[in-house]
Design an enzyme around this catalytic site. Sequence first.
Site, PDB file in Angstrom:
ATOM      1  N   TRP A  88     101.912  68.769  -7.274  1.00  0.00           N
ATOM      2  CA  TRP A  88     100.939  68.309  -6.262  1.00  0.00           C
ATOM      3  C   TRP A  88     101.490  67.211  -5.378  1.00  0.00           C
ATOM      4  O   TRP A  88     101.280  67.230  -4.157  1.00  0.00           O
ATOM      5  CB  TRP A  88      99.611  67.909  -6.921  1.00  0.00           C
ATOM      6  CG  TRP A  88      98.894  69.148  -7.362  1.00  0.00           C
ATOM      7  CD1 TRP A  88      98.697  69.585  -8.628  1.00  0.00           C
ATOM      8  CD2 TRP A  88      98.356  70.173  -6.502  1.00  0.00           C
ATOM      9  NE1 TRP A  88      98.076  70.818  -8.620  1.00  0.00           N
ATOM     10  CE2 TRP A  88      97.855  71.197  -7.329  1.00  0.00           C
ATOM     11  CE3 TRP A  88      98.270  70.333  -5.122  1.00  0.00           C
ATOM     12  CZ2 TRP A  88      97.253  72.352  -6.821  1.00  0.00           C
ATOM     13  CZ3 TRP A  88      97.666  71.487  -4.612  1.00  0.00           C
ATOM     14  CH2 TRP A  88      97.163  72.468  -5.449  1.00  0.00           C
ATOM     15  N   ASP A 134      96.301  60.231  -5.003  1.00  0.00           N
ATOM     16  CA  ASP A 134      95.609  61.496  -5.203  1.00  0.00           C
ATOM     17  C   ASP A 134      95.003  61.457  -6.608  1.00  0.00           C
ATOM     18  O   ASP A 134      95.715  61.522  -7.613  1.00  0.00           O
ATOM     19  CB  ASP A 134      96.602  62.663  -5.077  1.00  0.00           C
ATOM     20  CG  ASP A 134      95.939  64.014  -5.298  1.00  0.00           C
ATOM     21  OD1 ASP A 134      94.762  64.053  -5.689  1.00  0.00           O
ATOM     22  OD2 ASP A 134      96.626  65.042  -5.073  1.00  0.00           O
ATOM     23  N   LYS A 181      86.863  69.334 -10.098  1.00  0.00           N
ATOM     24  CA  LYS A 181      87.447  69.205 -11.436  1.00  0.00           C
ATOM     25  C   LYS A 181      86.574  68.324 -12.313  1.00  0.00           C
ATOM     26  O   LYS A 181      86.041  68.770 -13.310  1.00  0.00           O
ATOM     27  CB  LYS A 181      88.859  68.634 -11.335  1.00  0.00           C
ATOM     28  CG  LYS A 181      89.750  69.562 -10.525  1.00  0.00           C
ATOM     29  CD  LYS A 181      91.068  68.960 -10.191  1.00  0.00           C
ATOM     30  CE  LYS A 181      91.834  69.828  -9.228  1.00  0.00           C
ATOM     31  NZ  LYS A 181      92.128  71.163  -9.738  1.00  0.00           N
TER      32      LYS A 181
HETATM   33  N1  PMP Z   1      95.805  67.436  -5.806  1.00  0.00           N
HETATM   34  C1  PMP Z   1      95.691  67.721  -7.096  1.00  0.00           C
HETATM   35  C2  PMP Z   1      96.178  66.718  -8.105  1.00  0.00           C
HETATM   36  C3  PMP Z   1      95.103  68.916  -7.498  1.00  0.00           C
HETATM   37  O1  PMP Z   1      95.006  69.209  -8.798  1.00  0.00           O
HETATM   38  C4  PMP Z   1      94.624  69.823  -6.522  1.00  0.00           C
HETATM   39  C5  PMP Z   1      93.940  71.111  -6.893  1.00  0.00           C
HETATM   40  N2  PMP Z   1      94.364  71.731  -8.018  1.00  0.00           N
HETATM   41  C6  PMP Z   1      94.786  69.492  -5.179  1.00  0.00           C
HETATM   42  C7  PMP Z   1      95.372  68.280  -4.852  1.00  0.00           C
HETATM   43  C8  PMP Z   1      94.343  70.423  -4.103  1.00  0.00           C
HETATM   44  O2  PMP Z   1      92.983  70.476  -3.999  1.00  0.00           O
HETATM   45  P1  PMP Z   1      92.272  71.559  -3.076  1.00  0.00           P
HETATM   46  O3  PMP Z   1      92.496  72.889  -3.710  1.00  0.00           O
HETATM   47  O4  PMP Z   1      90.849  71.115  -3.094  1.00  0.00           O
HETATM   48  O5  PMP Z   1      92.901  71.468  -1.730  1.00  0.00           O
END
Ligand code: PMP
Length: 362
Positions: free
Chosen positions: A105, A174, A198
Amino acid sequence: MRAFNFSAGPAALPVEVLQRAASEMLDWRGSGMSVMEMSHRGREFQSIHEEALADLRELLAVPANYKILFMQGGGQGQNAFIPLNLLGTSLATPRRADYVVTGVWSQKSQQEAQRYCQPHIAATTEHRGFTSLPAFSEWQLSDDPAYVHVCGNETINGVEFFDLPHVDAPLVVDASSHLLSRPMDVSKCGVLYACAQKNFGIAGLTLVIVREDLLERALPICPSAFNWKTVAQNNSLYNTPPTYAIYLAGLVFKWLKQQGGLSVMEARNREKAQLLYDTIDKSDFYVNHVEIAVRSRMNVPFHLIDKTRTEDFLVGARAQNLLQLKGHSSVGGMRASLYNAVPLDAVQALVEYMREFERGSC
Ligand code: PMP
């Protein structure tokens, strides 16, 4: 019958929250309307919105000089909106932004930033397969970066920062997969952002908590609907916000308060994670590759030593009502996500199944 749900997201919600939402679905508290049918500017939704903001501020002890924004676009949207909001100069002379790359991520965040600036990788654990975290002393920050970005919990790789350093530049975190799983010192961060699906709600809502003085740094090309200052000035109503997702997050915030708040959630999350990691570590059958001190309490990736049995494991798990345990396609194996709404019972059922599967395989 509800199953035990280990999804990484969209993930399990507290059953009390779902029941409450169901009971209010057709007629929200005598209004004669579903929340989905209300004007976002009407007094009914306004009360839902204000209460959600106040509960979140209290739960996370958000200081008064931080704005809480309810946005859309998900975590990945913010990967673009962060540089657009913080680079604060023309695209012709892009400033530097620093990225700490500790998994899939944060790597995506850094890659997206390449569209807007020259992101500098201040530290990375890619060479160690993203199974550890770089010590703060190893971070090589650039001179006066616009911000320093980190991912607090890598949902796919299963590493978590339990502490954050003090850095001179604004720290952008994040927090998509750990926000509200434990208390956090918001004042260490310039910006905290998280998708809701989440730990505190459903897809469609993205939370941004931003220190007020950082609202003045947007690039001129930053889209209005994603300009934090514009969103803040309009109390998240610049465009129609994801009203139902805000309502649902509000129900989760109330639920968290009823449970006793974030310290109680932290203790429960520790216990759940410990049980699963102990089970993995005590066996010669399962393995987790992450350095012990930085193992995520939210997302536990694990493998069978004999990888050929992975599909059998997952089929057997589904038969026991243990759902969504398949690992992310980039790492394979299994992943159990243990967010706030996953009860200890679920983890007990999972470790029992793991022991049984191991016995049956020997
Ligand atoms: N950052 C992290 C740490 C994530 O786990 C996720 C989604 N799994 C995201 C960003 C992306 O989120 P989204 O799918 O809502 O764009």
